[in-house]
Design an enzyme around this catalytic site. Structure first.
Site, PDB file in Angstrom:
ATOM      1  N   SER A   8      19.984  28.717   2.967  1.00 14.72           N
ATOM      2  CA  SER A   8      21.339  28.331   3.057  1.00 14.72           C
ATOM      3  C   SER A   8      21.927  28.291   1.102  1.00 14.72           C
ATOM      4  CB  SER A   8      21.328  26.671   3.551  1.00 14.72           C
ATOM      5  OG  SER A   8      22.124  26.292   2.846  1.00 14.72           O
ATOM      6  N   ASP A  35      27.329  27.076   3.876  1.00 13.06           N
ATOM      7  CA  ASP A  35      27.962  25.294   3.970  1.00 13.06           C
ATOM      8  C   ASP A  35      29.227  25.420   3.321  1.00 13.06           C
ATOM      9  OD1 ASP A  35      25.122  24.352   5.359  1.00 13.06           O
ATOM     10  OD2 ASP A  35      24.213  25.115   3.509  1.00 13.06           O
ATOM     11  N   MET A  37      31.952  22.969   2.837  1.00 15.95           N
ATOM     12  CA  MET A  37      32.436  21.636   3.374  1.00 15.95           C
ATOM     13  C   MET A  37      33.508  21.369   2.255  1.00 15.95           C
ATOM     14  SD  MET A  37      28.276  20.379   1.946  1.00 15.95           S
ATOM     15  CE  MET A  37      27.316  20.862   2.276  1.00 15.95           C
ATOM     16  N   HIS A  66      28.521  27.539   8.589  1.00 12.90           N
ATOM     17  CA  HIS A  66      28.674  26.172   9.111  1.00 12.90           C
ATOM     18  C   HIS A  66      29.685  24.729   9.044  1.00 12.90           C
ATOM     19  CE1 HIS A  66      25.850  22.111   9.117  1.00 12.90           C
ATOM     20  NE2 HIS A  66      27.016  21.882   9.259  1.00 12.90           N
ATOM     21  N   MET A  68      31.595  21.991   7.927  1.00 15.36           N
ATOM     22  CA  MET A  68      31.783  20.982   7.790  1.00 15.36           C
ATOM     23  C   MET A  68      32.979  20.403   7.149  1.00 15.36           C
ATOM     24  SD  MET A  68      27.466  20.351   6.036  1.00 15.36           S
ATOM     25  CE  MET A  68      27.978  22.042   5.794  1.00 15.36           C
ATOM     26  N   PHE A 143      24.975  17.621   1.088  1.00 15.40           N
ATOM     27  CA  PHE A 143      23.616  17.278   0.797  1.00 15.40           C
ATOM     28  C   PHE A 143      22.406  18.654   0.845  1.00 15.40           C
ATOM     29  CE2 PHE A 143      26.390  14.084   0.045  1.00 15.40           C
ATOM     30  CZ  PHE A 143      26.735  14.305  -1.592  1.00 15.40           C
ATOM     31  N   GLY A 144      22.336  19.252   0.294  1.00 12.77           N
ATOM     32  CA  GLY A 144      20.659  20.111  -0.255  1.00 12.77           C
ATOM     33  C   GLY A 144      19.590  19.360  -0.574  1.00 12.77           C
ATOM     34  N   GLY A 145      18.537  19.445  -0.330  1.00 11.64           N
ATOM     35  CA  GLY A 145      17.448  18.651  -1.461  1.00 11.64           C
ATOM     36  C   GLY A 145      17.238  17.421  -0.351  1.00 11.64           C
ATOM     37  N   ASP A 175      18.591  22.495  10.887  1.00 14.39           N
ATOM     38  CA  ASP A 175      18.714  22.762   9.761  1.00 14.39           C
ATOM     39  C   ASP A 175      19.038  21.206   8.483  1.00 14.39           C
ATOM     40  OD1 ASP A 175      20.634  23.337   7.269  1.00 14.39           O
ATOM     41  OD2 ASP A 175      22.554  23.091   8.161  1.00 14.39           O
ATOM     42  N   GLY A 176      18.253  20.654   7.437  1.00 12.63           N
ATOM     43  CA  GLY A 176      18.015  20.279   6.588  1.00 12.63           C
ATOM     44  C   GLY A 176      17.004  19.775   6.024  1.00 12.63           C
ATOM     45  N   GLY A 177      16.198  19.511   5.221  1.00 10.12           N
ATOM     46  CA  GLY A 177      14.722  19.525   4.792  1.00 10.12           C
ATOM     47  C   GLY A 177      13.393  20.529   5.784  1.00 10.12           C
ATOM     48  N   SER A 198      16.927  24.315  -1.076  1.00  6.97           N
ATOM     49  CA  SER A 198      15.872  24.466  -1.839  1.00  6.97           C
ATOM     50  C   SER A 198      14.795  24.590  -1.755  1.00  6.97           C
ATOM     51  CB  SER A 198      15.611  22.602  -2.025  1.00  6.97           C
ATOM     52  OG  SER A 198      15.726  21.755  -0.504  1.00  6.97           O
TER      53      SER A 198
HETATM   54  C1  DX5 Z   1      23.642  20.109   4.498  1.00  2.00           C
HETATM   55  C2  DX5 Z   1      23.705  21.723   4.986  1.00  2.00           C
HETATM   56  C3  DX5 Z   1      22.007  22.073   4.769  1.00  2.00           C
HETATM   57  C4  DX5 Z   1      21.144  21.886   3.126  1.00  2.00           C
HETATM   58  C5  DX5 Z   1      20.165  22.442   3.889  1.00  2.00           C
HETATM   59  O1  DX5 Z   1      24.248  19.759   4.321  1.00  2.00           O
HETATM   60  O2  DX5 Z   1      23.898  21.885   6.164  1.00  2.00           O
HETATM   61  O3  DX5 Z   1      22.195  23.805   5.645  1.00  2.00           O
HETATM   62  O4  DX5 Z   1      21.884  23.391   2.490  1.00  2.00           O
HETATM   63  O5  DX5 Z   1      19.833  22.409   2.362  1.00  2.00           O
HETATM   64  P1  DX5 Z   1      18.304  22.248   2.050  1.00  2.00           P
HETATM   65  O6  DX5 Z   1      16.861  22.950   2.982  1.00  2.00           O
HETATM   66  O7  DX5 Z   1      17.207  21.456   0.680  1.00  2.00           O
HETATM   67  O8  DX5 Z   1      18.045  20.325   3.133  1.00  2.00           O
HETATM   68 ZN    ZN Z   2      24.460  23.761   6.927  1.00  2.00          ZN
END
Ligand code: DX5
Ligand code: ZN
Length: 216
Positions: A8, A35, A37, A66, A68, A143-145, A175-177, A198
Protein backbone atom coordinates in the site's frame (compact mmCIF):
# COMPACT_ATOMS: atom_id res chain seq x y z
CA UNK A 1 -2.18 -19.91 -7.92
CA UNK A 2 0.58 -18.43 -5.76
CA UNK A 3 -0.71 -15.60 -3.62
CA UNK A 4 -0.08 -11.98 -4.62
CA UNK A 5 1.36 -9.07 -2.62
CA UNK A 6 0.02 -5.54 -3.08
CA UNK A 7 2.07 -3.02 -1.05
CA UNK A 8 0.00 0.00 0.00
CA UNK A 9 1.47 3.30 -1.21
CA UNK A 10 -0.31 5.04 1.69
CA UNK A 11 2.72 4.13 3.83
CA UNK A 12 5.32 5.11 1.22
CA UNK A 13 7.62 8.11 1.58
CA UNK A 14 5.69 10.95 -0.06
CA UNK A 15 8.86 13.04 -0.27
CA UNK A 16 10.43 10.36 -2.38
CA UNK A 17 7.72 8.37 -4.08
CA UNK A 18 9.91 7.52 -7.08
CA UNK A 19 12.34 5.64 -4.86
CA UNK A 20 9.56 3.56 -3.29
CA UNK A 21 7.97 2.84 -6.67
CA UNK A 22 11.33 1.59 -7.98
CA UNK A 23 11.69 -0.55 -4.86
CA UNK A 24 8.32 -2.21 -5.58
CA UNK A 25 9.25 -2.64 -9.26
CA UNK A 26 12.39 -4.49 -8.23
CA UNK A 27 10.73 -6.53 -5.48
CA UNK A 28 8.60 -9.68 -5.68
CA UNK A 29 5.44 -7.59 -5.17
CA UNK A 30 2.69 -8.12 -7.74
CA UNK A 31 0.50 -5.00 -7.61
CA UNK A 32 0.59 -1.42 -6.31
CA UNK A 33 -2.23 -0.84 -3.78
CA UNK A 34 -3.52 2.73 -4.09
CA UNK A 35 -5.73 3.97 -1.22
CA UNK A 36 -8.02 6.84 -2.22
CA UNK A 37 -9.79 8.52 0.75
CA UNK A 38 -12.18 11.46 0.58
CA UNK A 39 -12.62 12.54 4.21
CA UNK A 40 -16.36 11.70 3.94
CA UNK A 41 -16.65 7.93 3.53
CA UNK A 42 -13.62 7.57 5.82
CA UNK A 43 -12.29 10.06 8.40
CA UNK A 44 -9.10 10.77 6.46
CA UNK A 45 -7.98 12.23 3.12
CA UNK A 46 -5.12 10.56 1.25
CA UNK A 47 -4.24 11.58 -2.31
CA UNK A 48 -6.00 11.93 -5.63
CA UNK A 49 -5.59 11.62 -9.34
CA UNK A 50 -2.47 13.76 -10.00
CA UNK A 51 -0.44 11.57 -7.64
CA UNK A 52 -1.79 8.36 -9.17
CA UNK A 53 -0.91 9.57 -12.67
CA UNK A 54 2.68 10.04 -11.56
CA UNK A 55 2.81 6.63 -9.87
CA UNK A 56 1.57 5.10 -13.15
CA UNK A 57 4.43 6.67 -15.11
CA UNK A 58 7.01 4.69 -13.13
CA UNK A 59 5.06 1.61 -12.00
CA UNK A 60 5.79 -1.61 -13.88
CA UNK A 61 3.01 -3.57 -12.16
CA UNK A 62 -0.80 -3.19 -12.12
CA UNK A 63 -2.43 -0.42 -10.05
CA UNK A 64 -4.95 -1.85 -7.58
CA UNK A 65 -7.07 1.20 -6.72
CA UNK A 66 -9.13 0.99 -3.51
CA UNK A 67 -11.75 3.74 -3.52
CA UNK A 68 -12.80 4.80 -0.01
CA UNK A 69 -15.05 7.55 -1.32
CA UNK A 70 -18.75 8.31 -1.58
CA UNK A 71 -20.34 8.23 -5.04
CA UNK A 72 -17.36 6.46 -6.62
CA UNK A 73 -19.21 6.05 -9.95
CA UNK A 74 -18.57 9.70 -10.75
CA UNK A 75 -14.85 9.03 -11.04
CA UNK A 76 -14.40 5.61 -12.70
CA UNK A 77 -13.44 7.12 -16.03
CA UNK A 78 -10.98 9.52 -14.37
CA UNK A 79 -9.28 6.67 -12.53
CA UNK A 80 -9.13 4.67 -15.75
CA UNK A 81 -7.39 7.65 -17.37
CA UNK A 82 -4.95 7.84 -14.44
CA UNK A 83 -3.91 4.26 -15.11
CA UNK A 84 -6.02 2.12 -12.77
CA UNK A 85 -6.01 -1.57 -13.75
CA UNK A 86 -8.23 -2.77 -10.91
CA UNK A 87 -10.88 -0.77 -9.05
CA UNK A 88 -12.49 -1.88 -5.82
CA UNK A 89 -15.52 -0.05 -4.43
CA UNK A 90 -17.11 -0.34 -1.01
CA UNK A 91 -20.39 -2.19 -0.68
CA UNK A 92 -21.28 0.44 1.93
CA UNK A 93 -20.75 3.30 -0.56
CA UNK A 94 -22.64 1.91 -3.58
CA UNK A 95 -26.41 2.00 -3.82
CA UNK A 96 -26.35 0.43 -7.28
CA UNK A 97 -23.48 -1.99 -7.00
CA UNK A 98 -24.45 -4.01 -10.07
CA UNK A 99 -24.29 -0.86 -12.18
CA UNK A 100 -20.98 0.21 -10.60
CA UNK A 101 -19.25 -3.10 -11.32
CA UNK A 102 -20.65 -3.21 -14.87
CA UNK A 103 -19.28 0.27 -15.55
CA UNK A 104 -15.79 -0.54 -14.21
CA UNK A 105 -15.64 -3.63 -16.43
CA UNK A 106 -17.02 -1.78 -19.42
CA UNK A 107 -14.09 0.64 -19.06
CA UNK A 108 -11.71 -2.32 -19.33
CA UNK A 109 -10.67 -2.67 -15.69
CA UNK A 110 -11.02 -5.52 -13.19
CA UNK A 111 -13.79 -4.86 -10.67
CA UNK A 112 -14.06 -5.75 -7.01
CA UNK A 113 -16.21 -5.12 -3.95
CA UNK A 114 -14.84 -4.18 -0.52
CA UNK A 115 -16.57 -5.12 2.72
CA UNK A 116 -15.99 -3.21 5.96
CA UNK A 117 -15.31 -5.34 9.05
CA UNK A 118 -18.96 -5.18 10.17
CA UNK A 119 -20.50 -6.11 6.81
CA UNK A 120 -21.24 -9.84 6.47
CA UNK A 121 -20.18 -11.82 3.42
CA UNK A 122 -23.78 -12.95 2.76
CA UNK A 123 -24.61 -9.54 1.20
CA UNK A 124 -22.53 -10.63 -1.82
CA UNK A 125 -24.77 -13.61 -2.64
CA UNK A 126 -26.35 -11.91 -5.68
CA UNK A 127 -23.33 -9.97 -6.92
CA UNK A 128 -20.43 -12.40 -6.48
CA UNK A 129 -20.76 -13.66 -10.06
CA UNK A 130 -19.73 -10.18 -11.28
CA UNK A 131 -16.71 -9.78 -9.00
CA UNK A 132 -13.15 -10.31 -10.23
CA UNK A 133 -12.14 -9.94 -6.60
CA UNK A 134 -13.55 -9.25 -3.13
CA UNK A 135 -11.51 -7.21 -0.67
CA UNK A 136 -12.17 -7.91 3.01
CA UNK A 137 -11.18 -5.02 5.27
CA UNK A 138 -9.32 -6.44 8.25
CA UNK A 139 -9.21 -3.00 9.93
CA UNK A 140 -11.66 -0.12 9.81
CA UNK A 141 -10.73 1.78 6.66
CA UNK A 142 -9.08 5.19 6.89
CA UNK A 143 -5.60 4.68 8.28
CA UNK A 144 -2.52 2.54 7.91
CA UNK A 145 -0.81 0.91 10.87
CA UNK A 146 -3.87 -0.46 12.71
CA UNK A 147 -4.20 -3.90 14.32
CA UNK A 148 -5.64 -6.83 12.40
CA UNK A 149 -9.23 -7.82 13.31
CA UNK A 150 -9.24 -11.58 14.00
CA UNK A 151 -12.84 -12.14 12.87
CA UNK A 152 -11.50 -11.72 9.33
CA UNK A 153 -10.61 -15.43 9.36
CA UNK A 154 -14.31 -16.34 9.76
CA UNK A 155 -15.16 -14.03 6.88
CA UNK A 156 -12.53 -15.61 4.62
CA UNK A 157 -14.12 -18.99 5.33
CA UNK A 158 -17.62 -17.70 4.46
CA UNK A 159 -16.33 -15.97 1.33
CA UNK A 160 -14.42 -19.04 0.17
CA UNK A 161 -17.60 -21.09 0.47
CA UNK A 162 -19.57 -18.53 -1.56
CA UNK A 163 -16.83 -18.25 -4.21
CA UNK A 164 -16.53 -22.02 -4.59
CA UNK A 165 -20.25 -22.24 -5.06
CA UNK A 166 -20.81 -19.33 -7.43
CA UNK A 167 -17.61 -17.88 -8.96
CA UNK A 168 -14.45 -19.96 -8.46
CA UNK A 169 -12.19 -17.50 -10.31
CA UNK A 170 -12.94 -14.61 -7.91
CA UNK A 171 -9.91 -13.57 -5.80
CA UNK A 172 -9.94 -12.83 -2.06
CA UNK A 173 -7.90 -9.75 -1.05
CA UNK A 174 -7.15 -8.88 2.59
CA UNK A 175 -6.35 -5.30 3.61
CA UNK A 176 -5.27 -3.98 7.00
CA UNK A 177 -2.86 -5.15 9.66
CA UNK A 178 -1.23 -7.77 7.42
CA UNK A 179 2.36 -8.58 8.40
CA UNK A 180 4.96 -11.36 8.41
CA UNK A 181 3.39 -12.83 11.56
CA UNK A 182 -0.05 -13.47 10.05
CA UNK A 183 0.50 -13.76 6.29
CA UNK A 184 0.88 -17.55 6.28
CA UNK A 185 -2.31 -18.11 8.25
CA UNK A 186 -4.17 -15.78 5.90
CA UNK A 187 -3.00 -17.60 2.78
CA UNK A 188 -3.78 -20.95 4.37
CA UNK A 189 -7.27 -19.66 5.19
CA UNK A 190 -7.82 -18.83 1.51
CA UNK A 191 -6.47 -15.31 0.84
CA UNK A 192 -5.19 -14.76 -2.72
CA UNK A 193 -3.94 -11.17 -2.41
CA UNK A 194 -2.38 -9.55 0.66
CA UNK A 195 -2.17 -5.77 1.02
CA UNK A 196 0.59 -4.56 3.32
CA UNK A 197 1.42 -0.94 4.07
CA UNK A 198 3.25 -0.30 7.32
CA UNK A 199 4.61 -3.86 7.49
CA UNK A 200 6.52 -3.18 4.26
CA UNK A 201 7.43 0.50 4.44
CA UNK A 202 8.23 0.71 8.16
CA UNK A 203 10.52 -2.31 7.94
CA UNK A 204 14.29 -1.96 7.69
CA UNK A 205 14.46 -3.82 4.41
CA UNK A 206 11.19 -3.54 2.43
CA UNK A 207 12.40 -5.79 -0.41
CA UNK A 208 13.22 -8.52 2.09
CA UNK A 209 9.87 -8.05 3.87
CA UNK A 210 8.01 -8.41 0.57
CA UNK A 211 10.01 -11.58 -0.10
CA UNK A 212 8.96 -12.93 3.32
CA UNK A 213 5.31 -12.04 2.62
CA UNK A 214 5.58 -13.98 -0.66
CA UNK A 215 7.01 -17.06 1.06
CA UNK A 216 4.77 -19.61 2.71
C1 DX5 B 1 -6.75 1.35 5.20
C2 DX5 B 1 -6.20 1.06 3.83
C3 DX5 B 1 -5.10 0.09 3.83
C4 DX5 B 1 -3.88 0.52 4.59
C5 DX5 B 1 -3.19 -0.72 5.08
O1 DX5 B 1 -7.88 2.11 5.07
O2 DX5 B 1 -7.21 0.54 3.00
O3 DX5 B 1 -4.74 -0.27 2.49
O4 DX5 B 1 -2.99 1.28 3.83
O5 DX5 B 1 -2.18 -0.34 5.93
P1 DX5 B 1 -1.52 -1.37 6.95
O6 DX5 B 1 -0.97 -2.50 6.14
O7 DX5 B 1 -0.46 -0.55 7.61
O8 DX5 B 1 -2.60 -1.83 7.90
ZN1 ZN C 1 -6.60 -0.30 0.99
Amino acid sequence: MAHLISPSMLSADFCNLAKDIEMINESQADWFHIDVMDGVFVPNISFGQPVIKHIKKLAKKPLDVHLMIVEPDKFFEDYKNCGADIITVHYEACTHLHRSLSRIKQLGMKAGVVLNPHTPVCVLEDIIDMCDLVLLMSVNPGFGGQSFIENTYNKIKDLKELINRKNPSCLIEIDGGVNTANHKALVEAGADVLVAGSAVFASENPIETIKKLKTI
